[in-house]
Design a protein around this motif. Structure first.
Motif, mmCIF file in Angstrom:
data_model
loop_
_atom_site.group_PDB
_atom_site.id
_atom_site.type_symbol
_atom_site.label_atom_id
_atom_site.label_comp_id
_atom_site.label_asym_id
_atom_site.label_seq_id
_atom_site.Cartn_x
_atom_site.Cartn_y
_atom_site.Cartn_z
ATOM 1 N N GLU A 106 3.410 13.161 -5.661
ATOM 2 C CA GLU A 106 2.105 13.365 -6.296
ATOM 3 C C GLU A 106 2.170 14.503 -7.316
ATOM 4 N N SER A 138 0.845 -1.195 0.000
ATOM 5 C CA SER A 138 0.000 0.000 0.000
ATOM 6 C C SER A 138 0.881 1.246 0.000
ATOM 7 N N LYS A 139 0.270 2.381 -0.315
ATOM 8 C CA LYS A 139 0.976 3.662 -0.237
ATOM 9 C C LYS A 139 1.511 3.877 1.178
ATOM 10 N N LYS A 157 1.503 4.535 -7.150
ATOM 11 C CA LYS A 157 0.797 4.462 -5.862
ATOM 12 C C LYS A 157 0.897 5.786 -5.110
ATOM 13 N N LEU A 158 2.001 6.535 -5.349
ATOM 14 C CA LEU A 158 2.193 7.812 -4.658
ATOM 15 C C LEU A 158 1.723 9.000 -5.494
#
Length: 311
Positions: free
Chosen positions: A155, A15-16, A180-181
């Motif tokens: 991001e 996961s992030k 993911k980010l």
């Protein structure tokens, strides 16, 4: 602490929050490398085996230094000079090594899936240090950490990954981690090095480096893996360098604050010009430095999993 797993086998299923937890832990270990005595007792009494079936300089040395800085006992294994040369199977080698009681086995192998197989058959924690064309999770983690150092965020960034995407486990792990980010990822290279269906990863595909790099915040240049290639997928090295090599002329069309990365080892003058590799936009040696901190973090977090299970 969000990362609570027995093994680190890839980025795809993380996961992030787990990715950021490993990087946050790595930052707490960065200062150890700047001390006069570069050691902390976090892994005292723990045994780590580096099981490397493929040649490696950076990754193997980085894991060895990481284990020793945590005061662990580190044993390096390679097929050369071992019972593998006498015909011993991977299963027998792994079972015999496990009988010696290691806490963590760091595995690098030319066949995809070997670390997964070990994780299902051994009690020790397994770290994937690169399996075939599949994944290289700690490289992706150190790449993200280095890009965060340079840009303070992931991001919204546009990252281009350039070169041999088809044979690159680094590319796959980087794509998973960066997306993911929240980064926008493009892959660039000759058609013979772009795998069919790569669009399903959610990346844009380009065959023109000069166009793709125009609005990129970061370019990750991949090594031409001659040892993995059968027939050369491009006419000549000179032609590859002309169209996909990063040099000062190509950089003139890029953002003024672009970050240049390369997982190493660098083929100078092929995928990247020496003036660029050593230039002001390059963070290649920062990647190497952060690699030790990331591997310290992964080793530490995996041992914490075992300690919590004992409670």
């Amino acid at each position: 602490m969000t990362f609570k797993r027995k093994d680190l086998l890839g980025i795809e299923d993380l996961s992030k929050e787990e990715i950021l937890s490993i990087i946050e832990t790595a930052r707490s270990f960065q200062e150890v490398g700047a001390r006069e005595v570069k050691k902390v007792p976090a892994l005292r009494g723990k045994t780590i085996i580096n099981l490397f079936y493929e040649s490696s300089t950076r990754t193997r040395a980085s894991f060895e230094i990481a284990g020793k800085r945590l005061s662990g006992d580190v044993i390096n294994f390679s097929p050369s000079g071992s019972s593998v040369e006498k015909g011993e199977s991977l299963m027998d080698t792994a079972k015999n090594l496990e009988a010696m009681g290691p806490d963590i086995i760091v595995c690098r192998h030319s066949m995809a899936g070997v670390p997964y197989w070990l994780s299902k058959n051994l009690k020790a924690s397994i770290i994937n240090a690169g399996d075939g064309f599949h994944e290289h999770p700690t490289q992706a983690l150190l790449d993200v950490m280095t890009l965060l150092d340079a840009k303070k965020k992931i991001e919204g960034l546009k990252v281009v990954i350039v070169g041999d995407i088809a044979h690159s486990r680094v590319a796959r792990s980087d794509i998973y981690a960066l997306q993911k980010l929240g980064a926008k990822v493009s892959v660039v290279g000759p058609a013979s090095m772009i795998p069919v269906g790569i669009e399903t990863f959610g990346v844009e595909v380009s065959y023109n480096l000069r166009e793709a790099i125009k609005d990129a915040d970061c370019a990750i240049m991949l090594r031409i893996q001659n040892e993995r290639l059968g027939l050369t997928p491009f006419p000549t090295t000179r032609e590859y360098s002309q169209f996909y090599g990063l040099n000062k002329e190509v950089l003139k069309g890029a953002k003024k604050d672009i970050t240049i990365m390369h997982p190493g080892p660098v083929n100078r003058g092929v995928e990247i010009d020496p003036m660029v590799a050593d230039g002001p936009y390059s963070v290649i040696l920062d990647q190497v430095k952060n690699g030790v901190a990331i591997r310290m973090a992964v080793l530490y977090l995996l041992t914490q999993h075992h300690e919590e299970k004992k409670k």
